[in-house]
Scaffold this motif. Structure first.
Motif, PDB file in Angstrom:
ATOM      1  N   ALA A 275       0.839  -1.192   0.000  1.00 30.77           N
ATOM      2  CA  ALA A 275       0.000   0.000   0.000  1.00 30.77           C
ATOM      3  C   ALA A 275       0.878   1.248   0.000  1.00 30.77           C
ATOM      4  CB  ALA A 275      -0.922  -0.016   1.212  1.00 30.77           C
ATOM      5  N   GLN A 276       0.379   2.308  -0.618  1.00 36.69           N
ATOM      6  CA  GLN A 276       1.100   3.574  -0.706  1.00 36.69           C
ATOM      7  C   GLN A 276       0.470   4.591   0.242  1.00 36.69           C
ATOM      8  OE1 GLN A 276       3.873   3.659  -3.361  1.00 36.69           O
ATOM      9  NE2 GLN A 276       3.384   1.590  -2.634  1.00 36.69           N
ATOM     10  N   ASP A 277       1.292   5.312   0.980  1.00 33.56           N
ATOM     11  CA  ASP A 277       0.785   6.236   1.990  1.00 33.56           C
ATOM     12  C   ASP A 277      -0.032   7.388   1.410  1.00 33.56           C
ATOM     13  OD1 ASP A 277       1.951   4.739   3.958  1.00 33.56           O
ATOM     14  OD2 ASP A 277       3.649   6.079   4.303  1.00 33.56           O
ATOM     15  N   ASP A 278       0.175   7.707   0.123  1.00 36.20           N
ATOM     16  CA  ASP A 278      -0.504   8.861  -0.475  1.00 36.20           C
ATOM     17  C   ASP A 278      -1.786   8.483  -1.216  1.00 36.20           C
ATOM     18  OD1 ASP A 278       0.620   7.533  -2.589  1.00 36.20           O
ATOM     19  OD2 ASP A 278       1.752   9.250  -3.381  1.00 36.20           O
ATOM     20  N   GLY A 279      -2.259   7.252  -1.044  1.00 40.10           N
ATOM     21  CA  GLY A 279      -3.492   6.834  -1.697  1.00 40.10           C
ATOM     22  C   GLY A 279      -3.313   6.332  -3.108  1.00 40.10           C
ATOM     23  N   HIS A 280      -2.078   6.335  -3.582  1.00 43.28           N
ATOM     24  CA  HIS A 280      -1.770   5.795  -4.904  1.00 43.28           C
ATOM     25  C   HIS A 280      -2.053   4.297  -4.928  1.00 43.28           C
ATOM     26  CE1 HIS A 280       0.916   4.292  -8.132  1.00 43.28           C
ATOM     27  NE2 HIS A 280       0.817   5.494  -8.664  1.00 43.28           N
ATOM     28  N   SER A 281      -2.263   3.737  -6.102  1.00 42.80           N
ATOM     29  CA  SER A 281      -2.477   2.298  -6.245  1.00 42.80           C
ATOM     30  C   SER A 281      -1.346   1.516  -5.586  1.00 42.80           C
ATOM     31  CB  SER A 281      -2.526   1.922  -7.733  1.00 42.80           C
ATOM     32  OG  SER A 281      -3.398   2.768  -8.442  1.00 42.80           O
ATOM     33  N   ALA A 282      -1.664   0.340  -5.072  1.00 41.81           N
ATOM     34  CA  ALA A 282      -0.672  -0.496  -4.398  1.00 41.81           C
ATOM     35  C   ALA A 282       0.285  -1.119  -5.406  1.00 41.81           C
ATOM     36  CB  ALA A 282      -1.364  -1.584  -3.588  1.00 41.81           C
ATOM     37  N   PHE A 294       2.016  -1.508 -10.571  1.00 49.17           N
ATOM     38  CA  PHE A 294       1.027  -1.134  -9.570  1.00 49.17           C
ATOM     39  C   PHE A 294      -0.362  -1.549 -10.026  1.00 49.17           C
ATOM     40  CE2 PHE A 294       4.639   1.477  -8.722  1.00 49.17           C
ATOM     41  CZ  PHE A 294       4.630   1.737  -7.359  1.00 49.17           C
ATOM     42  N   GLU A 295      -1.266  -1.648  -9.069  1.00 47.35           N
ATOM     43  CA  GLU A 295      -2.646  -1.970  -9.412  1.00 47.35           C
ATOM     44  C   GLU A 295      -3.237  -0.879 -10.297  1.00 47.35           C
ATOM     45  OE1 GLU A 295      -4.570  -4.779  -6.101  1.00 47.35           O
ATOM     46  OE2 GLU A 295      -4.354  -2.710  -5.417  1.00 47.35           O
ATOM     47  N   ARG A 296      -4.341  -1.213 -10.913  1.00 50.66           N
ATOM     48  CA  ARG A 296      -4.977  -0.295 -11.861  1.00 50.66           C
ATOM     49  C   ARG A 296      -5.566   0.933 -11.169  1.00 50.66           C
ATOM     50  NH1 ARG A 296     -10.719  -1.253 -14.060  1.00 50.66           N
ATOM     51  NH2 ARG A 296     -10.984   0.347 -15.663  1.00 50.66           N
ATOM     52  N   LEU A 297      -6.241   0.730 -10.052  1.00 54.40           N
ATOM     53  CA  LEU A 297      -7.000   1.799  -9.409  1.00 54.40           C
ATOM     54  C   LEU A 297      -6.353   2.255  -8.111  1.00 54.40           C
ATOM     55  CD1 LEU A 297     -10.588   0.302  -9.841  1.00 54.40           C
ATOM     56  CD2 LEU A 297      -9.332   1.806 -11.413  1.00 54.40           C
ATOM     57  N   ASP A 298      -6.514   3.541  -7.799  1.00 58.50           N
ATOM     58  CA  ASP A 298      -6.007   4.058  -6.529  1.00 58.50           C
ATOM     59  C   ASP A 298      -7.027   3.820  -5.424  1.00 58.50           C
ATOM     60  OD1 ASP A 298      -7.984   6.046  -6.756  1.00 58.50           O
ATOM     61  OD2 ASP A 298      -6.576   7.588  -7.414  1.00 58.50           O
ATOM     62  N   ASP A 299      -6.744   4.342  -4.218  1.00 53.30           N
ATOM     63  CA  ASP A 299      -7.620   4.096  -3.075  1.00 53.30           C
ATOM     64  C   ASP A 299      -9.018   4.676  -3.261  1.00 53.30           C
ATOM     65  OD1 ASP A 299      -5.558   2.792  -1.867  1.00 53.30           O
ATOM     66  OD2 ASP A 299      -5.143   4.331  -0.347  1.00 53.30           O
ATOM     67  N   SER A 300      -9.153   5.638  -4.181  1.00 49.78           N
ATOM     68  CA  SER A 300     -10.462   6.244  -4.447  1.00 49.78           C
ATOM     69  C   SER A 300     -11.187   5.576  -5.599  1.00 49.78           C
ATOM     70  CB  SER A 300     -10.286   7.745  -4.744  1.00 49.78           C
ATOM     71  OG  SER A 300      -9.714   8.416  -3.633  1.00 49.78           O
ATOM     72  N   GLY A 301     -10.567   4.521  -6.150  1.00 53.36           N
ATOM     73  CA  GLY A 301     -11.193   3.797  -7.241  1.00 53.36           C
ATOM     74  C   GLY A 301     -10.969   4.410  -8.608  1.00 53.36           C
ATOM     75  N   ASN A 302      -9.958   5.286  -8.728  1.00 49.01           N
ATOM     76  CA  ASN A 302      -9.693   5.965  -9.992  1.00 49.01           C
ATOM     77  C   ASN A 302      -8.464   5.394 -10.697  1.00 49.01           C
ATOM     78  OD1 ASN A 302     -11.829   7.878  -9.601  1.00 49.01           O
ATOM     79  ND2 ASN A 302     -10.506   8.953  -8.146  1.00 49.01           N
ATOM     80  N   GLU A 303      -8.528   5.350 -12.018  1.00 49.95           N
ATOM     81  CA  GLU A 303      -7.400   4.955 -12.847  1.00 49.95           C
ATOM     82  C   GLU A 303      -6.712   6.217 -13.361  1.00 49.95           C
ATOM     83  OE1 GLU A 303      -6.480   2.268 -16.879  1.00 49.95           O
ATOM     84  OE2 GLU A 303      -8.535   2.565 -16.170  1.00 49.95           O
ATOM     85  N   PRO A 304      -5.380   6.243 -13.414  1.00 47.76           N
ATOM     86  CA  PRO A 304      -4.704   7.427 -13.946  1.00 47.76           C
ATOM     87  C   PRO A 304      -5.172   7.738 -15.364  1.00 47.76           C
ATOM     88  CG  PRO A 304      -3.126   5.979 -12.884  1.00 47.76           C
ATOM     89  CD  PRO A 304      -4.418   5.227 -12.946  1.00 47.76           C
ATOM     90  N   THR A 305      -5.261   9.021 -15.679  1.00 49.60           N
ATOM     91  CA  THR A 305      -5.753   9.443 -16.999  1.00 49.60           C
ATOM     92  C   THR A 305      -4.620   9.776 -17.965  1.00 49.60           C
ATOM     93  OG1 THR A 305      -5.913  11.731 -16.210  1.00 49.60           O
ATOM     94  CG2 THR A 305      -7.881  10.345 -16.004  1.00 49.60           C
ATOM     95  N   ASP A 306      -3.367   9.691 -17.503  1.00 50.72           N
ATOM     96  CA  ASP A 306      -2.247  10.107 -18.352  1.00 50.72           C
ATOM     97  C   ASP A 306      -1.318   8.946 -18.704  1.00 50.72           C
ATOM     98  OD1 ASP A 306      -1.308   9.736 -15.785  1.00 50.72           O
ATOM     99  OD2 ASP A 306       0.084  11.440 -15.827  1.00 50.72           O
ATOM    100  N   LEU A 307      -1.848   7.718 -18.726  1.00 53.89           N
ATOM    101  CA  LEU A 307      -1.011   6.558 -19.021  1.00 53.89           C
ATOM    102  C   LEU A 307      -0.603   6.546 -20.492  1.00 53.89           C
ATOM    103  CD1 LEU A 307      -2.910   3.747 -17.062  1.00 53.89           C
ATOM    104  CD2 LEU A 307      -0.952   5.115 -16.305  1.00 53.89           C
ATOM    105  N   ASP A 308       0.634   6.137 -20.750  1.00 49.98           N
ATOM    106  CA  ASP A 308       1.107   6.020 -22.126  1.00 49.98           C
ATOM    107  C   ASP A 308       0.700   4.665 -22.708  1.00 49.98           C
ATOM    108  OD1 ASP A 308       2.903   4.139 -21.083  1.00 49.98           O
ATOM    109  OD2 ASP A 308       4.579   5.548 -21.008  1.00 49.98           O
ATOM    110  N   ASP A 309       1.200   4.345 -23.909  1.00 52.07           N
ATOM    111  CA  ASP A 309       0.824   3.095 -24.562  1.00 52.07           C
ATOM    112  C   ASP A 309       1.181   1.871 -23.731  1.00 52.07           C
ATOM    113  OD1 ASP A 309      -0.226   4.356 -26.721  1.00 52.07           O
ATOM    114  OD2 ASP A 309       1.361   3.812 -28.130  1.00 52.07           O
ATOM    115  N   CYS A 310       2.225   2.000 -22.909  1.00 50.08           N
ATOM    116  CA  CYS A 310       2.663   0.869 -22.085  1.00 50.08           C
ATOM    117  C   CYS A 310       1.871   0.749 -20.792  1.00 50.08           C
ATOM    118  CB  CYS A 310       4.155   1.005 -21.762  1.00 50.08           C
ATOM    119  SG  CYS A 310       5.228   0.979 -23.211  1.00 50.08           S
TER     120      CYS A 310
END
Length: 346
Positions: A275-282, A294-310
């Motif tokens: 787990a990450q202290d700042d709420g980031h995905s584990a 890291f997991e897909r979703l953060d502690d708030s259930g959100n996926e990052p919106t700035d992911l590249d092709d990888c």
């Protein structure tokens, strides 16, 4: 099954040398003297290792010679049980079977799923059970070897393919992961990998011209979970279904290959995570190029919106890192941003 959230670091076997590193215990990441984030070998669970972790010089996929961690594992998870995969009767509930992917969704392979496959795939050839509702399931190593290959014979048509861990008792796998990731000028694409950008199915147009995709199978891996089980490239579901067979994953996203043992095709949240202290995905492991996963979703259930092709991006705490795709996509990442290490079947 209860998710594993707390990471135990005691009892880890380790022999290493080289650059001085500092550790950020809140993120599970280490940084070398130049400020580059490096692989932390102490995160791997001792029970999953076949021998102490050491460092060796190896040639990466781009020809770079780099110091790599040599990590030899048993491919046997210690924090969860393996299976079940195939139900045995069409009346069986979800607890008797595993999971299957289709169009980005994850389905329970229970008796009703097996019973309704002709409707599900709009193909009357599907009927994996007899007149009494008993499901046809492989039940030997020979059956497993014959059914779990690209040239499966018609005698296994309409079989649920279940390869048991007991069939693989004398295999260990060795992974060579660069201590410090080497970023590529252009990524190495993975066949059927799911890119960033919110999509849940592989791109129909494939990677950019000239960037040949990396194929799955016994010759490649995506990365390594902390329990020593590898993240595999996408399962060849079209070939499996084309032979009128089904090879489910268990609820942990894994199944058994008779040549390489137990491995994952999806991240379902059942393996050791940091787990990450700042709420980031584990954090759940490392890719074979050394970048953390890291997991897909953060502690708030959100996926990052700035992911590249990888499916990667950068932040100040973790540097460049990946976020895995949804479990139903039969994928982890879309491509490798770094030069990949290698692995061996022992």
């Amino acid at each position: 099954m209860k998710q594993i959230i707390v990471m135990a670091l005691s009892g880890v076997f380790l022999i290493f040398s080289g650059n001085s590193c500092s550790s950020d215990e809140s993120s599970g990441l280490t940084t070398n003297d130049e400020g580059t984030r490096t692989v932390d070998p102490t995160l791997f669970l001792a029970d999953g290792l076949a021998e102490p972790i050491t460092t060796v010089e190896k040639t990466l996929s781009d020809g770079t010679v780099a110091t790599c961690y040599k990590i030899t594992t048993t491919s046997t998870p210690t924090e969860h049980q393996m299976g079940p995969w195939c139900p045995t009767h069409i009346s069986d509930g979800a607890d008797k079977g595993g999971k299957w992917f289709e169009n980005g969704e994850l389905y329970d392979v229970d008796g009703a799923f097996i019973e309704n496959m002709a409707d599900f795939y709009s193909d009357a050839t599907w009927k994996m059970y007899d007149e009494n509702g008993n499901i046809y399931v492989t039940n030997s190593l020979e059956d497993c070897q014959n059914a779990a290959n690209p040239n499966v014979g018609e005698e296994y048509e309409n079989f649920c393919v279940e390869c048991l861990p007991s069939y693989v008792t004398d295999i260990t796998l060795t992974y060579y992961i660069p201590v410090t990731p080497v970023k590529l000028d252009s990524p190495d694409y993975i066949s059927d990998g799911i890119p960033g950008g919110g999509g849940d199915v592989p791109p129909t147009d494939g990677p950019p011209p000239g960037d040949a995709p990396m194929e799955g199978g016994d010759g490649s891996v995506i990365g390594l979970a902390f329990n020593g089980v590898n993240f595999d490239p996408p399962a060849p579901t079209s070939a499996i279904l084309g032979a009128y067979t089904l090879a489910p994953m268990d609820d942990n996203g894994g199944h058994v290959n008779p040549n390489t043992g137990y491995h994952y095709h999806a991240a379902t949240g059942m393996t050791t995570k940091i787990a990450q202290d700042d709420g980031h995905s584990a954090m759940i492991g490392y890719a074979i190029d050394g970048f953390p996963m890291f997991e897909r979703l953060d502690d708030s259930g959100n996926e990052p919106t700035d992911l590249d092709d990888c499916r990667g991006h950068t932040d100040d705490t973790r540097g460049y890192h990946y976020h895995v795709a949804a479990a139903g996509t039969n994928s982890f990442i879309g491509c490798f941003a770094g030069a990949q290490g290698s692995f061996e079947i022992n």
